[in-house]
Design an enzyme around this catalytic site. Structure first.
Site, PDB file in Angstrom:
ATOM      1  N   HIS A  77     -11.272  -2.171   3.498  1.00 28.22           N
ATOM      2  CA  HIS A  77     -11.150  -1.792   4.910  1.00 28.22           C
ATOM      3  C   HIS A  77     -11.854  -0.475   5.220  1.00 28.22           C
ATOM      4  O   HIS A  77     -11.905  -0.057   6.377  1.00 28.22           O
ATOM      5  CB  HIS A  77      -9.662  -1.699   5.266  1.00 28.22           C
ATOM      6  N   ASP A  78     -12.371   0.185   4.162  1.00 27.66           N
ATOM      7  CA  ASP A  78     -13.079   1.465   4.359  1.00 27.66           C
ATOM      8  C   ASP A  78     -14.576   1.327   4.180  1.00 27.66           C
ATOM      9  O   ASP A  78     -15.304   2.315   4.383  1.00 27.66           O
ATOM     10  CB  ASP A  78     -12.605   2.495   3.330  1.00 27.66           C
ATOM     11  N   GLU A 120      -6.051   4.231  -5.981  1.00 26.16           N
ATOM     12  CA  GLU A 120      -7.313   4.514  -5.287  1.00 26.16           C
ATOM     13  C   GLU A 120      -7.670   5.949  -5.581  1.00 26.16           C
ATOM     14  O   GLU A 120      -6.872   6.855  -5.272  1.00 26.16           O
ATOM     15  CB  GLU A 120      -7.191   4.306  -3.776  1.00 26.16           C
ATOM     16  N   ASP A 153       0.861  -1.180   0.000  1.00 25.14           N
ATOM     17  CA  ASP A 153       0.000   0.000   0.000  1.00 25.14           C
ATOM     18  C   ASP A 153       0.900   1.234   0.000  1.00 25.14           C
ATOM     19  O   ASP A 153       1.754   1.381   0.892  1.00 25.14           O
ATOM     20  CB  ASP A 153      -0.891  -0.006   1.261  1.00 25.14           C
ATOM     21  N   ASP A 191      -2.700   4.908  -2.412  1.00 27.06           N
ATOM     22  CA  ASP A 191      -3.701   5.547  -1.562  1.00 27.06           C
ATOM     23  C   ASP A 191      -4.033   6.968  -2.036  1.00 27.06           C
ATOM     24  O   ASP A 191      -3.131   7.795  -2.193  1.00 27.06           O
ATOM     25  CB  ASP A 191      -3.112   5.604  -0.136  1.00 27.06           C
TER      26      ASP A 191
HETATM   27  O1  TEU Z   1      -9.070   6.239   1.867  1.00 23.82           O
HETATM   28  C1  TEU Z   1      -9.389   7.467   1.241  1.00 23.82           C
HETATM   29  C2  TEU Z   1     -10.801   7.627   1.218  1.00 23.82           C
HETATM   30  O2  TEU Z   1     -11.349   8.145   0.291  1.00 23.82           O
HETATM   31  C3  TEU Z   1     -11.557   7.041   2.346  1.00 23.82           C
HETATM   32  O3  TEU Z   1     -10.983   7.506   3.568  1.00 23.82           O
HETATM   33  C4  TEU Z   1     -12.927   7.552   2.242  1.00 23.82           C
HETATM   34  O4  TEU Z   1     -12.828   8.970   2.108  1.00 23.82           O
HETATM   35  C5  TEU Z   1     -13.673   7.250   3.481  1.00 23.82           C
HETATM   36  O5  TEU Z   1     -13.237   6.060   3.999  1.00 23.82           O
HETATM   37  C6  TEU Z   1     -15.122   7.167   3.089  1.00 23.82           C
HETATM   38  O6  TEU Z   1     -15.833   7.797   4.082  1.00 23.82           O
HETATM   39  C7  TEU Z   1      -7.683   5.983   1.944  1.00 23.82           C
HETATM   40  C8  TEU Z   1      -7.524   4.741   2.803  1.00 23.82           C
HETATM   41  O7  TEU Z   1      -8.156   3.636   2.156  1.00 23.82           O
HETATM   42  C9  TEU Z   1      -8.133   5.037   4.146  1.00 23.82           C
HETATM   43  O8  TEU Z   1      -8.121   3.884   4.980  1.00 23.82           O
HETATM   44  C10 TEU Z   1      -7.333   6.159   4.791  1.00 23.82           C
HETATM   45  O9  TEU Z   1      -7.958   6.498   6.012  1.00 23.82           O
HETATM   46  C11 TEU Z   1      -7.282   7.392   3.887  1.00 23.82           C
HETATM   47  O10 TEU Z   1      -7.016   7.100   2.531  1.00 23.82           O
HETATM   48  C12 TEU Z   1      -6.147   8.307   4.342  1.00 23.82           C
HETATM   49  O11 TEU Z   1      -4.926   7.657   4.069  1.00 23.82           O
END
Ligand code: TEU
Ligand code: CA
Length: 575
Positions: A347-348, A274, A107, A215
């Site tokens: 994971h989000d 992403e 990542d 990310d």
């Molecule tokens: O996620 C970016 C992102 O768009 C998500 O945080 C999304 O905005 C949110 O989860 C939806 O409400 C990436 C990673 O996947 C996330 O785990 C991190 O928290 C974030 O970036 C910051 O690095």
């Protein structure tokens, strides 16, 4: 698809036939009893992944980190956080993955670092430090004193509530953080930043890593004028996203990254960006192989369709027609140029079977229905840990049960300045919180689901007594075995891998049906996205076909009934 421009169009890239498995190390498997997953825990489960049949393993961050955002705040890009293990254990894990014929993807979190990264420590030490310009530093807004309300350089809100600027008292300037204050944004305008990132990426590839999940990589180019954004109703801060999503130099940066890091070795690698907010037209540019940027992107349209006007925490439920329209546009949009990633879990995101299925009486049926619908689209499918055994959302009681910075900050902002009812806020958190995906993987029906011998860092879902890998594998209705069959289908069937996609019955409220065709071969997929029996429309391409094709894969026994049973999916070979 990512092909050398000189290469003839004969052989599609290897990842068009691959399936990726995402591990969130913190919650995967704990080997030393500290209640937190680690590298040795992952090593102990590699056979599980090999049996599943996945081709690539993507690790969420395992680098040195203070863990404010569970590792997405990195303080040393070339060191493993002691919580997870050591570089030697990483090499052992990498060897284990390669020995099983799989690839490993790291990542890459380079839109921001941790505020404890040495780069930021130097940058924030004085206004004339050589690394000052490695981050976004600005004086208080004109007409305001530093520290005064409204003095932030822009009105942008952070993704984790509050403003996206924090005042550094040492130098009296503000620094930008689109996420937490502990996650200062790197200034990609600065070529030294870019070169330092490329050097780090090459270090990992030279170590044997097979690619990167990048990310929020489409956030790295900002509009340097840093204008204010609109303040939406009910929000405390402005929405600056139009000024940092796919910003003015994003393609320049990604093409430079490709030249400096991937050129000459891209055929063996996989890169996925992403990209929250990315459009189809932009995705075509990002994934057009002749532009040499990234192989594929994670787009976010489908995971925002159940948001109400107030956004993520204003849940309105999904209308299947919206999803079909969205996925149909993305399938058509990238049919000729570029490539789709296919995901519904990570994971989000909350757990798929709870969000779009039925995690009670029809958990097996709806988990396998959605798996088949997703995996039979054209693109590279991503499986998130626990998805392959039908894990569900967790029953969070109070705000103390949550661990995610986004969820906790939202609770206090919503019940505080926004004055929302705590129970209403908790109701939405239970549906959409990222912590739903972060409860420990349920390996066994035993104590802590076999995840740890210690006290888990976050509660284990009580339903692990019946929902766990051991029980699922022993069941005649095994979600794991269904995923195995889907992966095998992608590996063996070129129509699944490359066939043209055509949506059917797009306006039907509960039927999800489409075909995949390739040089005379035709697959029909029909899914009943509801808890009731479904009589197929009289349309000959559906009703007759759903009974006449030969069943390649289904989630019900007992032959092809005239109606689709609740949450039933059928994959039929028509010709
Ligand atoms: O996620 C970016 C992102 O768009 C998500 O945080 C999304 O905005 C949110 O989860 C939806 O409400 C990436 C990673 O996947 C996330 O785990 C991190 O928290 C974030 O970036 C910051 O690095
Ligand atoms: Ca551990």
């Amino acid at each position: 698809m990512n092909r050398d421009p000189e290469e003839t169009v004969s052989e599609p890239a290897w990842w068009t036939g691959a399936v990726v498995y995402q591990i969130y190390p913190r919650s995967f498997a704990d080997s030393n009893g500290d209640g937190i997953g680690d590298l040795r825990g992952i090593i102990s489960k590699l056979d599980h992944l090999e049996e599943l049949g996945v081709d690539v393993v993507w690790l969420s961050p395992i680098y040195s980190s203070p863990q404010h955002d569970n590792g997405y705040d990195i303080s040393d890009y070339q060191q493993i956080d002691p919580t997870f293990g050591t570089l030697e254990q990483f090499d052992e894990l990498l060897e284990g993955v390669h020995q099983r014929g799989m690839k490993l993807v790291m990542d890459l979190v380079v839109n921001h670092t941790s505020s404890e990264h040495p780069w930021f420590r130097e940058s924030s030490s004085s206004t004339d430090n050589p690394k000052r310009d490695w981050y976004w530093w600005r004086d208080a807004r004109e007409g305001f004193e530093a520290g005064e309300k409204g003095a932030e350089p822009t009105n942008w809100g952070s993704a984790f509530s509050g403003p996206s600027w924090s005042l550094d008292p040492t130098t009296g300037q503000y620094y930008l953080h689109l996420f937490a204050p502990e996650q200062p944004d790197l200034n990609w305008e600065n070529a030294q930043v870019r070169q330092a990132v490329y050097a780090m990426m090459n270090w990992w590839l030279d170590r044997g890593v097979d690619g990167f999940r990048m990310d929020v990589i489409n956030f790295i180019s900002k509009d340097p004028a840093l204008p204010d954004g609109p303040v939406q109703p009910g929000k405390l801060w402005g929405d600056g996203s139009q000024y940092y999503i796919s910003g003015p130099r994003i393609h320049e940066y990604l093409q430079e990254m490709h030249r400096e890091v991937f050129d000459g070795r891209e055929a063996e690698l996989i890169t996925v960006g992403e990209m929250p907010g990315v459009t189809i037209d932009e995705a075509k540019l990002f994934t057009d192989p002749t532009r040499r940027e990234v192989d594929m992107v994670f787009q976010f349209e489908h995971v925002g369709l159940d948001y109400g006007p107030g956004g993520k925490w204003d849940y309105k439920g999904l209308d299947l027609r919206d999803l079909k329209t969205s996925w149909n546009r993305w399938q058509k949009g990238l049919a000729q140029t570029g490539w789709n990633s296919l995901y519904l879990n990570n994971h989000d995101q909350p757990r798929l079977v709870s969000r779009f299925g039925n995690d009670g009486a029809f958990r097996y049926e709806s988990a396998t229905l959605w798996a088949a619908l997703l995996h039979l689209h054209r693109g590279t499918p991503y499986i998130y840990q626990g998805e392959e055994i039908g894990m569900t959302n967790a029953p969070f009681e109070t705000v103390e049960d949550f661990r995610d910075i986004e969820s906790i900050n939202h609770f206090y902002e919503a019940t505080g300045p926004l004055r929302h009812e705590p129970e209403e806020v908790l109701r939405n958190l239970r549906i959409m919180s990222r912590d739903n995906a972060r409860t420990p993987v349920q390996w066994t029906p035993g104590v802590h689901a076999g995840f740890t011998t210690g006290t888990p860092w976050i509660g284990v879902n009580p339903n692990h007594a019946s929902i766990n890998a051991e029980s699922d594998r022993a069941s005649s209705r095994s979600v794991f075995r269904f995923y195995q069959q889907l992966i095998e289908l992608r590996h063996k069937n070129e129509t699944v891998r490359l066939g043209n996609f055509a949506m059917l019955a797009e306006d039907h409220p509960t039927l999800y049906a489409f075909t995949r065709t390739l040089s005379g071969s035709k697959l029909l997929v029909v899914g009943n996205v509801s808890g009731s029996d479904l009589a197929l429309p009289d349309d000959p391409s559906l009703k007759d076909s759903s009974l006449s094709g030969s069943l390649v894969l289904g989630n019900y026994d007992g032959g092809l009934t005239p109606e689709l049973r609740p949450w039933e999916v059928r994959v039929l070979q028509m010709t």
